[in-house]
Design a protein around this motif. Structure first.
Motif, short mmCIF file in Angstrom:
data_model
loop_
_atom_site.label_atom_id
_atom_site.label_comp_id
_atom_site.label_asym_id
_atom_site.label_seq_id
_atom_site.Cartn_x
_atom_site.Cartn_y
_atom_site.Cartn_z
N GLU A 67 13.61 -4.91 -5.05
CA GLU A 67 14.48 -3.73 -5.03
C GLU A 67 13.78 -2.54 -5.70
N ARG A 68 14.26 -1.37 -5.37
CA ARG A 68 13.77 -0.13 -5.98
C ARG A 68 13.82 -0.22 -7.51
N ASN A 69 14.88 -0.79 -8.06
CA ASN A 69 14.99 -0.93 -9.53
C ASN A 69 13.83 -1.74 -10.11
N ASP A 70 13.40 -2.76 -9.37
CA ASP A 70 12.28 -3.59 -9.85
C ASP A 70 11.01 -2.75 -9.96
N ILE A 71 10.80 -1.88 -8.99
CA ILE A 71 9.59 -1.05 -9.02
C ILE A 71 9.71 0.01 -10.12
N GLN A 72 10.90 0.56 -10.28
CA GLN A 72 11.08 1.56 -11.33
C GLN A 72 10.92 0.94 -12.72
N GLU A 73 11.37 -0.30 -12.87
CA GLU A 73 11.16 -1.03 -14.13
C GLU A 73 9.67 -1.25 -14.37
N TRP A 74 8.96 -1.63 -13.30
CA TRP A 74 7.50 -1.80 -13.38
C TRP A 74 6.84 -0.49 -13.82
N GLN A 75 7.32 0.63 -13.27
CA GLN A 75 6.75 1.93 -13.60
C GLN A 75 6.97 2.30 -15.06
N ARG A 76 8.09 1.89 -15.64
CA ARG A 76 8.35 2.19 -17.05
C ARG A 76 7.31 1.53 -17.94
N VAL A 77 6.82 0.37 -17.52
CA VAL A 77 5.82 -0.36 -18.30
C VAL A 77 4.41 0.11 -17.97
N ASN A 78 4.14 0.36 -16.68
CA ASN A 78 2.75 0.53 -16.21
C ASN A 78 2.38 1.94 -15.77
N GLY A 79 3.38 2.83 -15.72
CA GLY A 79 3.09 4.17 -15.23
C GLY A 79 3.39 4.30 -13.76
N PRO A 80 3.15 5.51 -13.22
CA PRO A 80 3.55 5.79 -11.83
C PRO A 80 2.74 4.99 -10.81
N LEU A 81 3.31 4.84 -9.63
CA LEU A 81 2.55 4.30 -8.50
C LEU A 81 1.43 5.29 -8.17
N PRO A 82 0.29 4.79 -7.67
CA PRO A 82 -0.85 5.70 -7.47
C PRO A 82 -0.65 6.65 -6.29
N ASP A 83 -0.87 7.92 -6.57
CA ASP A 83 -0.80 8.96 -5.54
C ASP A 83 -1.92 8.69 -4.52
N GLY A 84 -1.54 8.48 -3.26
CA GLY A 84 -2.55 8.20 -2.23
C GLY A 84 -3.15 6.81 -2.34
N GLY A 85 -2.49 5.91 -3.08
CA GLY A 85 -3.04 4.57 -3.26
C GLY A 85 -2.09 3.50 -2.74
N TRP A 86 -2.37 2.28 -3.14
CA TRP A 86 -1.70 1.10 -2.60
C TRP A 86 -0.85 0.40 -3.65
N LEU A 87 0.31 -0.07 -3.21
CA LEU A 87 1.11 -1.02 -3.99
C LEU A 87 0.83 -2.40 -3.42
N LEU A 88 0.29 -3.29 -4.25
CA LEU A 88 0.04 -4.68 -3.85
C LEU A 88 1.13 -5.54 -4.47
N TYR A 89 1.84 -6.24 -3.62
CA TYR A 89 3.05 -6.97 -4.01
C TYR A 89 2.70 -8.45 -4.11
N ARG A 90 2.60 -8.95 -5.35
CA ARG A 90 2.22 -10.34 -5.56
C ARG A 90 3.46 -11.22 -5.60
N THR A 91 3.43 -12.30 -4.84
CA THR A 91 4.57 -13.23 -4.78
C THR A 91 4.15 -14.67 -5.03
N GLY A 92 2.86 -14.93 -5.18
CA GLY A 92 2.37 -16.30 -5.30
C GLY A 92 2.27 -17.02 -3.96
N TRP A 93 2.57 -16.28 -2.89
CA TRP A 93 2.63 -16.91 -1.57
C TRP A 93 1.25 -17.34 -1.08
N ASP A 94 0.19 -16.76 -1.64
CA ASP A 94 -1.16 -17.12 -1.17
C ASP A 94 -1.50 -18.57 -1.46
#
Ligand code: MN
Length: 255
Positions: free
Chosen positions: A119-146
């Protein structure tokens, strides 16, 4: 010293690590399986031309059979009907493919629920800890599925695979400056995404906004949350909707 010489020195001297995020391509590489009446993609296959034999005494080579969307691959905007006037895979600018990246890790929640939707809240929570998502960059979503990627049945899991909620996909597409979304699963959307509104919201929203998708990544567990330079290298298939890609991350070596 030039920036490039410094970088090459750091790679050569082990101060920058290269992490391969690409799944190897074999005839066992899992591919998406759409239900009837839709057509499906070919699995990856090698077809021998010659191997030091009468058909070619001193050389070994193969033809390859594959879909554009096989293994670790890039989805170009034109892949989806909402992006039909957008770029094909040969037109995607290198500045979108060599770009910063961050990793959001939802492995623990996916372990409890394979149909987990970020959810959007999960990403916003992540941003509070790690800073903004990268401008012109990638969000890599890890799920352990690999961890499942060597077994097609486990990997596809009868259509129960994690993804992103419809509202979160809309928000990422329209209200963030990311250039693309990378995932570990067979596609950027959840297994249950046909039942969301809109159906396949990551494809619908992100490709419709001219953004990119990247799938079947591995080794995200070897990356930090931030401070990643990503290189995504698809084949420049003219008119193509996507392509298998070699994906490599550059990170600062530990210690
Ligand atoms: Mn695809």
């Amino acid at each position: 010293m030039s920036v490039l010489a410094e970088l090459l020195g750091a790679i050569n001297g082990g101060r920058v690590d290269l992490v391969d995020l690409t799944a190897p391509l074999t005839d066992k590489t899992p591919v998406l399986a759409l239900p009837e009446p839709f057509k499906n993609t070919l699995p990856f296959q090698l077809e021998l031309i010659s191997r030091y034999d009468a058909d070619g005494p001193a050389w070994y080579w193969n033809n390859i059979h594959t879909g554009e969307h096989t293994g670790t691959h890039l989805d170009a905007p034109i892949h989806w009907v909402t992006g039909r006037d957008g770029l094909d895979v040969s037109q995607v600018p290198l500045s979108s493919l060599i770009a910063p990246a961050v990793v959001l890790d939802a492995t623990a929640r996916v372990r409890e629920n394979p149909d987990f939707l970020l959810e959007r809240n999960d990403i916003q929570e992540w941003q509070r800890v790690n800073g903004p998502l990268p401008d012109g960059g990638w969000l890599l979503y890890r799920t352990g599925w690999d961890e499942r990627s060597d077994n097609s049945a486990d990997f596809l899991n009868s259509g129960h695979t994690p993804g992103i909620s419809a509202e979160c996909a809309r928000w990422l597409a329209e209200e963030t400056a990311i250039v693309g979304l990378g995932v570990e699963t067979v596609g950027t959307d959840a297994g249950q995404a046909p039942n969301l509104d809109p159906a396949f919201p990551c494809h619908h929203r992100l490709l419709g906004a001219g953004k990119l998708g990247l799938t079947q990544l591995r080794n995200l567990d070897r990356l930090p949350a931030t401070g990643i330079a990503l290189a995504v290298l698809p084949l420049p298939i003219v008119g193509g909707s996507g392509s298998p890609a070699r994906v490599v991350a550059l990170i600062d070596a530990e210690g």
